[in-house]
Every structure is written in C-alpha cells, then in structure tokens.
Design a protein around this motif. Structure first.
Motif, PDB file in Angstrom:
ATOM      1  N   PHE A 166      29.670  25.082   1.606  1.00  0.00           N
ATOM      2  CA  PHE A 166      30.595  23.957   1.445  1.00  0.00           C
ATOM      3  C   PHE A 166      30.696  23.589  -0.026  1.00  0.00           C
ATOM      4  N   LEU A 167      31.929  23.422  -0.495  1.00  0.00           N
ATOM      5  CA  LEU A 167      32.172  23.004  -1.877  1.00  0.00           C
ATOM      6  C   LEU A 167      32.682  21.567  -1.866  1.00  0.00           C
ATOM      7  N   PRO A 168      31.814  20.587  -2.170  1.00  0.00           N
ATOM      8  CA  PRO A 168      32.271  19.196  -2.214  1.00  0.00           C
ATOM      9  C   PRO A 168      33.152  18.981  -3.435  1.00  0.00           C
ATOM     10  N   THR A 169      34.311  18.416  -3.226  1.00  0.00           N
ATOM     11  CA  THR A 169      35.252  18.229  -4.332  1.00  0.00           C
ATOM     12  C   THR A 169      35.591  16.765  -4.574  1.00  0.00           C
ATOM     13  N   PHE A 170      35.582  15.956  -3.517  1.00  0.00           N
ATOM     14  CA  PHE A 170      36.020  14.567  -3.681  1.00  0.00           C
ATOM     15  C   PHE A 170      35.157  13.811  -4.680  1.00  0.00           C
ATOM     16  N   ARG A 171      33.849  13.820  -4.484  1.00  0.00           N
ATOM     17  CA  ARG A 171      32.967  13.011  -5.332  1.00  0.00           C
ATOM     18  C   ARG A 171      33.083  13.402  -6.799  1.00  0.00           C
ATOM     19  N   GLU A 172      33.119  14.705  -7.043  1.00  0.00           N
ATOM     20  CA  GLU A 172      33.178  15.181  -8.424  1.00  0.00           C
ATOM     21  C   GLU A 172      34.503  14.807  -9.083  1.00  0.00           C
ATOM     22  N   MET A 173      35.593  14.945  -8.345  1.00  0.00           N
ATOM     23  CA  MET A 173      36.896  14.585  -8.905  1.00  0.00           C
ATOM     24  C   MET A 173      37.012  13.077  -9.105  1.00  0.00           C
ATOM     25  N   TYR A 174      36.616  12.315  -8.090  1.00  0.00           N
ATOM     26  CA  TYR A 174      36.796  10.863  -8.118  1.00  0.00           C
ATOM     27  C   TYR A 174      35.970  10.212  -9.225  1.00  0.00           C
ATOM     28  N   SER A 175      34.812  10.788  -9.523  1.00  0.00           N
ATOM     29  CA  SER A 175      33.937  10.218 -10.550  1.00  0.00           C
ATOM     30  C   SER A 175      34.406  10.548 -11.965  1.00  0.00           C
ATOM     31  N   ASP A 176      35.377  11.435 -12.079  1.00  0.00           N
ATOM     32  CA  ASP A 176      35.921  11.802 -13.390  1.00  0.00           C
ATOM     33  C   ASP A 176      37.016  10.799 -13.768  1.00  0.00           C
ATOM     34  N   ASN A 177      36.889  10.204 -14.936  1.00  0.00           N
ATOM     35  CA  ASN A 177      37.851   9.186 -15.372  1.00  0.00           C
ATOM     36  C   ASN A 177      39.274   9.713 -15.495  1.00  0.00           C
ATOM     37  N   ARG A 178      39.421  11.026 -15.560  1.00  0.00           N
ATOM     38  CA  ARG A 178      40.751  11.617 -15.704  1.00  0.00           C
ATOM     39  C   ARG A 178      41.452  11.831 -14.365  1.00  0.00           C
ATOM     40  N   SER A 179      40.750  11.591 -13.259  1.00  0.00           N
ATOM     41  CA  SER A 179      41.256  12.024 -11.952  1.00  0.00           C
ATOM     42  C   SER A 179      42.575  11.369 -11.552  1.00  0.00           C
ATOM     43  N   LYS A 180      42.837  10.141 -12.010  1.00  0.00           N
ATOM     44  CA  LYS A 180      44.114   9.502 -11.661  1.00  0.00           C
ATOM     45  C   LYS A 180      45.294  10.263 -12.253  1.00  0.00           C
ATOM     46  N   ASN A 181      45.026  11.012 -13.311  1.00  0.00           N
ATOM     47  CA  ASN A 181      46.088  11.814 -13.927  1.00  0.00           C
ATOM     48  C   ASN A 181      46.274  13.152 -13.222  1.00  0.00           C
ATOM     49  N   TRP A 182      45.479  13.403 -12.200  1.00  0.00           N
ATOM     50  CA  TRP A 182      45.546  14.668 -11.467  1.00  0.00           C
ATOM     51  C   TRP A 182      46.262  14.516 -10.126  1.00  0.00           C
ATOM     52  N   ILE A 183      46.768  13.303  -9.850  1.00  0.00           N
ATOM     53  CA  ILE A 183      47.410  13.023  -8.564  1.00  0.00           C
ATOM     54  C   ILE A 183      48.915  12.889  -8.770  1.00  0.00           C
ATOM     55  N   ALA A 184      49.683  13.496  -7.869  1.00  0.00           N
ATOM     56  CA  ALA A 184      51.142  13.473  -7.973  1.00  0.00           C
ATOM     57  C   ALA A 184      51.689  12.069  -7.724  1.00  0.00           C
ATOM     58  N   GLU A 185      52.964  11.897  -7.997  1.00  0.00           N
ATOM     59  CA  GLU A 185      53.609  10.588  -7.883  1.00  0.00           C
ATOM     60  C   GLU A 185      53.563  10.021  -6.468  1.00  0.00           C
ATOM     61  N   ASP A 186      53.474  10.884  -5.458  1.00  0.00           N
ATOM     62  CA  ASP A 186      53.467  10.376  -4.079  1.00  0.00           C
ATOM     63  C   ASP A 186      52.126   9.764  -3.687  1.00  0.00           C
ATOM     64  N   GLY A 187      51.099   9.960  -4.511  1.00  0.00           N
ATOM     65  CA  GLY A 187      49.819   9.304  -4.277  1.00  0.00           C
ATOM     66  C   GLY A 187      48.802  10.092  -3.478  1.00  0.00           C
ATOM     67  N   ILE A 188      49.189  11.193  -2.844  1.00  0.00           N
ATOM     68  CA  ILE A 188      48.214  11.928  -2.023  1.00  0.00           C
ATOM     69  C   ILE A 188      48.056  13.393  -2.422  1.00  0.00           C
ATOM     70  N   HIS A 189      49.075  13.982  -3.018  1.00  0.00           N
ATOM     71  CA  HIS A 189      48.973  15.392  -3.397  1.00  0.00           C
ATOM     72  C   HIS A 189      48.476  15.528  -4.830  1.00  0.00           C
ATOM     73  N   LEU A 190      47.837  16.637  -5.110  1.00  0.00           N
ATOM     74  CA  LEU A 190      47.455  16.943  -6.480  1.00  0.00           C
ATOM     75  C   LEU A 190      48.680  17.393  -7.264  1.00  0.00           C
ATOM     76  N   ASN A 191      48.681  17.103  -8.560  1.00  0.00           N
ATOM     77  CA  ASN A 191      49.720  17.652  -9.423  1.00  0.00           C
ATOM     78  C   ASN A 191      49.199  18.940 -10.065  1.00  0.00           C
ATOM     79  N   THR A 192      49.912  19.438 -11.044  1.00  0.00           N
ATOM     80  CA  THR A 192      49.520  20.689 -11.692  1.00  0.00           C
ATOM     81  C   THR A 192      48.097  20.621 -12.240  1.00  0.00           C
ATOM     82  N   HIS A 193      47.739  19.501 -12.866  1.00  0.00           N
ATOM     83  CA  HIS A 193      46.401  19.360 -13.451  1.00  0.00           C
ATOM     84  C   HIS A 193      45.326  19.329 -12.365  1.00  0.00           C
TER      85      HIS A 193
END
Length: 214
Positions: A166-193
C-alpha cells in the motif's frame, strides 16, 4: 520465440484516467510512457472511469483484467488499484449520508482485494486531498479532507491485514504546504502538478520497481 512482457492493469476512477492533467495526461499515462521506453518493462493498461467507486470497480475488474493478457492463456501479472475518493463524500449536505459509509467501504475493499489477490499480484494507492472551499462538488457532494484521511486509514488497515503493498498518499500530500496548488479548480481532481507528484512518488516506490524488474 520472444518473451512476452508482463502486463500491469491500473484500475480505478478519474485519477487513473488522468482527469485534470492537461499536459501529461495523468500520473498513469506518465508512468505508461516512462515504462514504454524499455522493451522489457511491463505493459501498462490504464482502466480509469470517472465517478467509479468500490462497487463499480468490483463489478468490472475481473473481465477487464482477464482480457488484457494479450494471448489466450496469459493473464496480466498485477493490478494497481486506485479507488475510494468517490466513496467518501456526503450527499446533499455536509452532515448527510456518505456515498458509501466507511464500514461498508472497508468491507467492499476487503472483498475486492481478496478476489484480486486470488488471481494476481495487487498494489494499492491511497487517496488525495480536496479543496473544501470549492464544495459542494456538482452542487450536491461534500468532500472533506477528514473523510479522505479516515477512509485512507481503513484502506491501509485492509492492505496490512491482507499483506498487500500500500502506498499512502493523502497524508504526505496534505502535509505539504504546496498541496493546495496541486488541486484542480473543481476542488476534487488533481491538476498537472498533482498528477506529476503522484507519478514521481510511484516512480520511486521500491516495491513496484522490484516487481517491474523481476
């Protein structure tokens, strides 16, 4: 006679499909292109369907997996499962009922992984953060990071109990201060970053690399 390369079926929702990555086509497509540079690396088959959750993947996985062995007697040697985000939201209001209640989600995932594992090697990826300020999605679905965290923890427990990588991804992404810039405009999908982050994380996942090279 040439040796047939292994196949990796990647099955799940819009994250597997690559929705939101307008540059690279998504983390799965990026990984597919990367592996395709080498003739002896496994062939990747991306099978993502937008909106799918545990129940829909459970209905389609076996037929789709078994039909991608490329020869009559061959079956793909592994599945990479990425599903669950669409099971987490509440419907209609923040405190409404979940699309799939967490205990039902855990039970469904247990059965799905058990069935997959009886046929082939299984790898599982966790969930990704959402932008709660953009809720409700589609006017009626309330996603939250608390729900994503709770559901991913259940995913990890199921995988540990069944001895599945299992590769946990949520905790690692969410704890990164840059993560809000990785979410698309719709709020649920990832963007290119965001897709690039998942791709890089998968590319460095030791257990997947060992399987790839075995």
């Amino acid at each position: 006679m040439p040796v047939l390369p292994k196949q990796l079926v990647v099955i799940g929702d819009s994250s597997v499909y690559g929705w939101g990555d307008t540059v690279g086509g998504g983390w799965c497509e990026r990984l597919r292109k990367d592996w395709s540079k080498f003739h002896d690396f496994p062939i990747i088959y991306p099978l993502g369907v937008r909106g799918d959750g545990i129940e829909k993947v459970s209905l389609r996985w076996e037929k789709e997996w078994s039909s991608r062995g490329e020869t009559r007697r061959n079956k793909p040697k592994a599945i990479l499962l990425n599903v669950g985000l669409n099971d987490t939201p509440t419907i209609g209001q923040k405190n409404g009922r979940h699309q799939l209640e967490i205990n039902g989600f855990e039970y469904g995932l247990e059965r799905l992984i058990f069935e997959m594992k009886s046929q082939t090697q299984v790898f599982v990826i966790g969930l990704t953060p959402v932008d709660e300020n953009k809720m409700p999605f589609a006017g009626c679905l309330w996603y939250s990071n608390d729900f994503c965290h709770s559901y991913e923890r259940r995913m990890e427990e199921v995988c540990i109990n069944q001895n599945v990588p299992f590769l946990p991804t949520f905790r690692e992404m969410y704890s990164d201060n840059r993560s809000k810039n990785w979410i698309a405009e719709d709020g649920i999908h990832l963007n290119t970053h965001g897709h690039l982050w998942i791709y890089q994380r998968l590319k460095s996942w030791d257990i997947l690399n060992k399987w790839k090279e075995s």
